[in-house]
Design a protein around this motif. Structure first.
Motif, PDB file in Angstrom:
ATOM      1  N   LEU A  28       0.835  -1.191   0.000  1.00  0.00           N
ATOM      2  CA  LEU A  28       0.000   0.000   0.000  1.00  0.00           C
ATOM      3  C   LEU A  28       0.876   1.249   0.000  1.00  0.00           C
ATOM      4  O   LEU A  28       1.937   1.274   0.617  1.00  0.00           O
ATOM      5  N   THR A  29       0.400   2.284  -0.630  1.00  0.00           N
ATOM      6  CA  THR A  29       1.106   3.555  -0.608  1.00  0.00           C
ATOM      7  C   THR A  29       0.741   4.303   0.676  1.00  0.00           C
ATOM      8  O   THR A  29      -0.218   3.951   1.368  1.00  0.00           O
ATOM      9  N   ARG A  30       1.490   5.340   0.986  1.00  0.00           N
ATOM     10  CA  ARG A  30       1.189   6.138   2.171  1.00  0.00           C
ATOM     11  C   ARG A  30      -0.185   6.780   2.070  1.00  0.00           C
ATOM     12  O   ARG A  30      -0.912   6.875   3.061  1.00  0.00           O
ATOM     13  N   ALA A  31      -0.535   7.202   0.891  1.00  0.00           N
ATOM     14  CA  ALA A  31      -1.843   7.835   0.702  1.00  0.00           C
ATOM     15  C   ALA A  31      -2.973   6.841   0.976  1.00  0.00           C
ATOM     16  O   ALA A  31      -3.997   7.196   1.579  1.00  0.00           O
ATOM     17  N   GLU A  32      -2.807   5.588   0.545  1.00  0.00           N
ATOM     18  CA  GLU A  32      -3.837   4.573   0.782  1.00  0.00           C
ATOM     19  C   GLU A  32      -3.954   4.264   2.273  1.00  0.00           C
ATOM     20  O   GLU A  32      -5.057   4.105   2.794  1.00  0.00           O
ATOM     21  N   VAL A  33      -2.819   4.188   2.959  1.00  0.00           N
ATOM     22  CA  VAL A  33      -2.839   3.915   4.396  1.00  0.00           C
ATOM     23  C   VAL A  33      -3.499   5.065   5.141  1.00  0.00           C
ATOM     24  O   VAL A  33      -4.316   4.858   6.042  1.00  0.00           O
ATOM     25  N   ARG A  34      -3.177   6.299   4.772  1.00  0.00           N
ATOM     26  CA  ARG A  34      -3.801   7.459   5.412  1.00  0.00           C
ATOM     27  C   ARG A  34      -5.302   7.492   5.148  1.00  0.00           C
ATOM     28  O   ARG A  34      -6.093   7.834   6.031  1.00  0.00           O
ATOM     29  N   ALA A  35      -5.713   7.140   3.934  1.00  0.00           N
ATOM     30  CA  ALA A  35      -7.144   7.112   3.618  1.00  0.00           C
ATOM     31  C   ALA A  35      -7.865   6.068   4.460  1.00  0.00           C
ATOM     32  O   ALA A  35      -8.983   6.308   4.944  1.00  0.00           O
ATOM     33  N   GLN A  36      -7.238   4.911   4.653  1.00  0.00           N
ATOM     34  CA  GLN A  36      -7.844   3.876   5.488  1.00  0.00           C
ATOM     35  C   GLN A  36      -7.936   4.333   6.940  1.00  0.00           C
ATOM     36  O   GLN A  36      -8.929   4.072   7.622  1.00  0.00           O
ATOM     37  N   LEU A  37      -6.901   5.022   7.426  1.00  0.00           N
ATOM     38  CA  LEU A  37      -6.921   5.516   8.797  1.00  0.00           C
ATOM     39  C   LEU A  37      -8.005   6.568   8.992  1.00  0.00           C
ATOM     40  O   LEU A  37      -8.716   6.562  10.004  1.00  0.00           O
ATOM     41  N   VAL A  38      -8.169   7.455   8.022  1.00  0.00           N
ATOM     42  CA  VAL A  38      -9.229   8.464   8.097  1.00  0.00           C
ATOM     43  C   VAL A  38     -10.592   7.785   8.108  1.00  0.00           C
ATOM     44  O   VAL A  38     -11.500   8.175   8.862  1.00  0.00           O
ATOM     45  N   LEU A  40     -11.270   4.788   9.248  1.00  0.00           N
ATOM     46  CA  LEU A  40     -11.443   4.176  10.564  1.00  0.00           C
ATOM     47  C   LEU A  40     -11.764   5.228  11.622  1.00  0.00           C
ATOM     48  O   LEU A  40     -12.592   4.987  12.515  1.00  0.00           O
ATOM     49  N   GLU A  41     -11.132   6.393  11.538  1.00  0.00           N
ATOM     50  CA  GLU A  41     -11.417   7.452  12.500  1.00  0.00           C
ATOM     51  C   GLU A  41     -12.842   7.960  12.359  1.00  0.00           C
ATOM     52  O   GLU A  41     -13.503   8.259  13.357  1.00  0.00           O
ATOM     53  N   LYS A  42     -13.349   8.037  11.128  1.00  0.00           N
ATOM     54  CA  LYS A  42     -14.737   8.446  10.915  1.00  0.00           C
ATOM     55  C   LYS A  42     -15.710   7.406  11.467  1.00  0.00           C
ATOM     56  O   LYS A  42     -16.836   7.726  11.828  1.00  0.00           O
ATOM     57  N   ALA A  43     -15.266   6.148  11.532  1.00  0.00           N
ATOM     58  CA  ALA A  43     -16.108   5.076  12.066  1.00  0.00           C
ATOM     59  C   ALA A  43     -16.024   4.988  13.584  1.00  0.00           C
ATOM     60  O   ALA A  43     -16.643   4.114  14.186  1.00  0.00           O
TER      61      ALA A  43
END
Length: 109
Positions: A28-38, A40-43
């Motif tokens: 995964l790229t850093r952007a994909e990991v950050r998008a997944q973290l965002v 999860l935070e919204k959830a």
């Protein structure tokens, strides 16, 4: 030269699936990991919050994200979703009179 060409063709055919398989496991790229973290935070997941309930918190947030993704990818064809239910037809079997008498195993229950 005639035996080199078939050997080259065979080697190419054998190497092609290996090369295509290796390319499918890209990290995964850093952007994909950050998008997944965002996501999860919204959830409801807080990465710096409650550290005592770590696995439960992130798993619950991941379930909510998976549910949201499932709703987003729902079948919109107009035919409805597949049903995993079953149905039964017929009538209830009649209990013989001898089974309900005082000599029955179920007498008094």
């Amino acid at each position: 030269m005639k035996s080199l060409f078939p050997a080259l063709v065979v080697a190419t055919l054998l190497a092609a699936p290996v090369a295509s398989f290796a390319q499918s496991n890209q990290p995964l790229t850093r952007a994909e990991v950050r998008a997944q973290l965002v996501q999860l935070e919204k959830a409801g997941y807080n990465p710096v919050g409650d550290q005592t309930e770590y696995p439960n918190n992130i798993q619950a947030a991941q379930r909510r994200v998976d549910e949201q993704n499932a709703v987003a990818q729902a079948d919109t064809s107009g035919y409805g979703a597949a049903s995993n239910g079953s149905s039964q037809a017929g009538v209830r079997a009649a209990i013989p009179a001898a089974a309900t008498g005082p000599s029955s195993v179920y007498f008094g229950h």
